[in-house]
Design an enzyme around this catalytic site. Sequence first.
Site, short mmCIF file in Angstrom:
data_model
loop_
_atom_site.label_atom_id
_atom_site.label_comp_id
_atom_site.label_asym_id
_atom_site.label_seq_id
_atom_site.Cartn_x
_atom_site.Cartn_y
_atom_site.Cartn_z
N GLY A 64 77.28 72.03 25.91
CA GLY A 64 77.05 70.61 25.79
C GLY A 64 76.54 70.41 25.01
N GLY B 84 77.73 70.02 21.31
CA GLY B 84 78.61 69.80 20.86
C GLY B 84 78.10 68.17 20.49
CB CYS C 161 80.15 67.95 24.67
SG CYS C 161 80.62 69.43 26.11
N GLY D 43 83.12 71.78 14.75
CA GLY D 43 84.15 70.82 15.26
C GLY D 43 83.76 69.26 14.18
CD1 TRP E 114 90.41 63.58 21.41
CD2 TRP E 114 90.78 62.88 18.88
NE1 TRP E 114 91.87 64.24 20.67
CE2 TRP E 114 92.09 63.49 19.63
CE3 TRP E 114 90.84 61.81 18.23
CZ2 TRP E 114 93.20 63.34 18.69
CZ3 TRP E 114 91.80 61.90 17.34
CH2 TRP E 114 92.81 62.85 17.05
N GLY F 289 87.67 67.03 26.10
CA GLY F 289 87.14 67.05 27.26
C GLY F 289 87.19 65.70 27.73
NE ARG G 238 87.32 73.60 24.59
CZ ARG G 238 85.55 73.60 24.89
NH1 ARG G 238 84.72 72.75 26.31
NH2 ARG G 238 84.37 74.11 23.83
#
Length: 502
Positions: A314, A316, A319, A381, A406, A409, A418
């Site tokens: 969580g 990111g 995310c 990322g 993007w 998820g 994932r």
Amino acid sequence: MATIFEQESRTFSEYLLVPNLTTEKNTPDQVDLSAPICRFRKGEEESKLKINIPFVSAVMQAVSDDGMAIALARCGGMSFIFQSQSIESQCEMIRKVKKYKAGIVASDSNVSPDATLEDILKLREEKEHGTVAVTEDGTAEGKLLGLVTTRDYRVSRMSLDEKVSTFMTPIEKLVTAPEGTTLKVANDIIWDNKINQLPIIDKDGRLVGLVFRKDYEFHKANPYELLDKDKKLIVGAGINTRDYMERVPALIEAGADALCLDSSDGFSVWQQKALEWIKSNYPDVIVGAGNVVDAEGFKFLADCGADFIKIGIGGGSICITREQKGIGCGQASAVLAVSEARDKYFKETGVYIPLCSDGGIVHDYHMALALAMGADFMMLGRYFARFDESPTRKLLVGGSYVKEYWGEGSNRARNWQRYDDGGKGGKMAFEEGVDSYVPYAGKLKDNLDTSIAKVKATMCSCGSSSIEEFQEKARLVVVSSTSIIEGGAHDVIQKENDRTAR
């Protein structure tokens, strides 16, 4: 009742490093940023795979394709090509990276002699380079007829429908080299003939690849290129817990150097089954697992055979797992907890398992903090999504250039594997990632060089010349909200051109 952890869930922004004595050994040119990727018996052997800088790119559609993998490996890092695509297309990306061969590259701009100047200009805009191979059938492996470079045409004095055959430099006027020519010899030919590119052709005249003068210069400026024993670039691939029995053999055949189970929560029986199957059938394959945030999660994956373990749930920038499911942990606390468990595991078993901090990096100094807290390398990322080499579109939004970014998820990625809950059929009931933009930042190497310089400077201030020494010597202090404000520019009127936004 539920177990409540005593320590708070903290982020990197809540810590600072306290300097140690800097000595003559602590200068940036003496700092070693190499990091192990595979578990090993520390003190008895070396890890069978190391990266030259502690950066890997995230297993994401918006970040890690073959273009990013090539660019990052040439700078010393490693990409894990995204798995939310067909097995065939992922393997093709792996093959493109391995074919690059550290200087002899497959031509990705090709036309037939019947193509027009308009086609050339479109290719130049799309590929962002000026050399186009003219082959009999317009493919990268066709019989070479000539080359078109920016010196062969003048747009203002030519018609867009003029045929390539009328203005290309024909093969009779080109300097070429036969298949099997070494990179060293190819570069000597380029310099001796004062040319910018050298086509390599086989005995039938078919194009094998091109060697560019600029690549020689790049290599000399980038001694950290990450190469395998055959002088090919090193590349990794993401895998999931659904189709690994089909995907893993194909990726190994394609040449992947390492694999990584890609999941928002790796503390699961599904990762156990995948790891056990891979290690049973391919014992020499390097495969990482994760993500976890505590000692229990680490111990579980370590016992399952993971070669490296990713930390973070969580954290990111795209995310929203914590918002949607209420699970996770502040990235700094997670790295500290898992690092402590890793060190305990090493003392008990003699096996050192590298850790990858995945998420939570907002500023460059967070990179140094992640390493100081125990991570061996970082998976990024958003950081890499901003660069020319990422696979997404560059757009002009609100007067500024941005790149699309993007999450895996998000509905856009539809990467339900994932977030697999083990149910039949597979589905994604709700989003755990968002679709967004990130500020465009230019070329990967330019930005990465700056980030590396900052990390090295921090390590020198802490009296360290390697990541291992940094972790042993690092001293951390928790900061208050007011000291965070004090740490930035304050109580002055800044000139707009004094600082560059990152």
